[in-house]
Design a protein around this motif. Structure first.
Motif, short mmCIF file in Angstrom:
data_model
loop_
_atom_site.label_atom_id
_atom_site.label_comp_id
_atom_site.label_asym_id
_atom_site.label_seq_id
_atom_site.Cartn_x
_atom_site.Cartn_y
_atom_site.Cartn_z
N GLU A 86 -1.46 -11.39 2.56
CA GLU A 86 -1.85 -10.27 3.77
C GLU A 86 -3.47 -10.35 3.65
O GLU A 86 -4.25 -10.55 4.54
N SER A 87 -3.73 -10.40 2.34
CA SER A 87 -5.24 -10.26 2.31
C SER A 87 -6.06 -11.56 2.71
O SER A 87 -6.90 -11.53 3.28
N THR A 341 -8.41 2.75 -1.07
CA THR A 341 -7.15 3.49 -0.92
C THR A 341 -6.35 3.37 -1.98
O THR A 341 -6.71 2.81 -3.07
N PRO A 342 -5.00 3.90 -2.12
CA PRO A 342 -4.34 3.77 -3.38
C PRO A 342 -4.01 2.28 -4.05
O PRO A 342 -3.80 1.82 -4.96
N ASP A 343 -3.89 1.37 -2.74
CA ASP A 343 -3.57 -0.10 -3.12
C ASP A 343 -4.73 -1.10 -2.95
O ASP A 343 -4.57 -2.39 -3.20
N ALA A 344 -5.97 -0.44 -2.81
CA ALA A 344 -7.22 -1.27 -3.00
C ALA A 344 -7.15 -2.06 -1.54
O ALA A 344 -7.98 -3.35 -1.63
N SER A 345 -6.35 -1.98 -0.65
CA SER A 345 -6.54 -2.85 0.72
C SER A 345 -6.95 -1.56 1.82
O SER A 345 -6.61 -0.35 1.50
N PRO A 346 -7.50 -2.42 2.84
CA PRO A 346 -7.85 -1.60 4.13
C PRO A 346 -6.78 -0.94 4.86
O PRO A 346 -5.53 -1.29 4.72
#
Length: 414
Positions: A86-87, A341-346
């Motif tokens: 995804e990233s 964010t909690p998962d370090a993703s936007p």
């Protein structure tokens, strides 16, 4: 050209002046789309709304001057070598746009594809790095594993001696990665958007978001009320403050992220080097400064100042990797405000409020995503549904559990 006169250089009194970059209009009372935040993401969103979707009745609102927030305070690293599909998808989309952006905008952005090295200092680092290289290759992203001799060949000034605290065992290498000139990127997007009719409104702070029957209808600002068919939030570290005005609590924490530059030096550093164990990343800007950063400050806050203990830690780390820097002088230090964010993703997509759209949570990775997320967010706003590259990053993943955890997939600040 200074930050206070970049929209009207000296003598630029008429719109057809050759040095005129964009208009400085009074806000109209209503727009089809209002973009809140005049940094890289906001300007890119407005540009792609106009260019790709033909939506030109657009205003970009900035409480200060255009690109005066994180866009002016980042370290300009551009890469797409992320672990998760995804990233890597959205960042590779962005990198491909970077590669043609100067021609697209008709404006120099000094994009330099000098490559990025992510160093490995332990056997676990090596395993993680090789895993990421293989994941990148499966996604069609250029990635290589190089040993310590390969690191030395790519960047001769790195200390690869085995007799140090964290010896360099090798590194991942992305040849297409690099840096760009952040101010020029912002000015290029602003100039091109304004030429297509977008209003860029500076010194216009949003003080309230007006909703009616669950739908956004307008904004209260320091320059009066502005009606809006759609509102797109691109405010980085202040995104949670703005969303709260619409009754939305976001899973975000804002932190300072500090960086610094040295005095001007002759060219000595040919690439970008990042190290999570030693905890520093270093590149050399076009003018000659060494640009350095590390991880985010552990405390939450909205400060935009450096702190001595952070500087001291960064300098110790930099000298461990680059002893040649021992006699370089620090020129200036600063901090941006990153939203994590909690998962370090936007978070990119729709909100519970109809016609209110959200682009935030990029943490330390916002600059490299600028053209990619601008394109994806413009699509999301224009179509009313997420762009395929943005679908994994919708707000509802924090209730469904479909997180994209990039905490350990990128070195230092990613």
């Amino acid at each position: 050209m200074t930050t206070t006169d970049q929209s009207r250089p000296p003598g630029a009194d008429l719109p057809d002046h050759p040095d005129f970059l964009w208009r400085d209009p009074e806000p109209r009372r209503a727009y089809d789309v209002v973009v809140v935040g005049g940094g890289g993401h906001g300007l890119a969103t407005a540009y792609y709304l106009a260019k790709v979707h033909g939506i030109t009745n657009v205003a970009v609102l900035e409480k200060g001057w255009l690109a005066g927030g994180n866009m002016a305070r980042n370290t300009t690293i551009i890469r797409s070598n992320y672990l998760w599909d995804e990233s890597s998808g959205i960042y590779e989309h962005s990198l491909k746009l970077w590669e043609g952006l100067e021609e697209d905008l008709g404006y120099p952005i000094l994009f330099s594809q000098r490559g990025v090295l992510n160093l490995a200092h332990s056997l676990q680092d090596v395993r993680d790095s090789v895993r990421r290289v293989n994941a990148n290759r499966l996604n069609g992203i250029d990635a290589e594993w190089v040993d310590a001799d390969g690191v030395k060949e790519l960047c001769p000034i790195v200390n690869t001696s085995p007799d140090v605290r964290y010896p360099v065992l090798g590194a991942t290498y992305q040849p297409r990665a690099g840096i760009a000139k952040h101010d020029y990127v912002a000015w290029g997007f602003a100039r091109a958007a304004a030429a297509m009719g977008v209003d860029l409104i500076q010194n216009c702070e949003v003080t309230g978001i007006e909703t009616r029957d669950g739908k956004v209808v307008g904004l209260d600002t320091s320059r009066g009320r502005i009606a809006a068919g759609k509102v797109a939030l691109c405010a980085a570290g202040h995104s949670s403050v703005l969303a709260k005005m619409a009754g939305i609590d976001l899973p975000l924490v804002s932190h300072p992220l500090q960086a610094l530059v040295s005095e001007l030096l002759e060219p000595v550093h040919p690439t970008v080097v990042m190290s999570n164990a030693v905890h520093v990343y270093v590149s050399q800007a076009h003018k000659g400064e060494l640009v350095m950063g590390a991880g985010i400050d552990s405390y939450a806050g909205y400060g935009q100042r450096g702190a001595f203990h952070i500087i001291e830690d960064q300098m110790a780390a930099a000298l461990e990797l680059f002893p040649v820097f021992a006699r370089a002088h620090l020129l200036r230090t600063w901090a941006g405000i990153v939203d994590v964010t909690p998962d370090a993703s936007p978070i990119v997509g729709l909100t519970p409020v109809e016609n209110l759209y959200l682009n935030c949570g990029w943490g330390t990775g916002g600059f490299k995503a600028t053209p990619g997320v601008g394109d994806c967010f413009a699509h999301t706003v224009a179509k009313g549904k997420p762009h395929p590259y943005a679908e994994p990053f919708t707000l509802d993943r924090f209730t469904t559990g479909a997180l994209v955890d990039e905490h350990g997939a990128a070195a230092v600040a990613h």
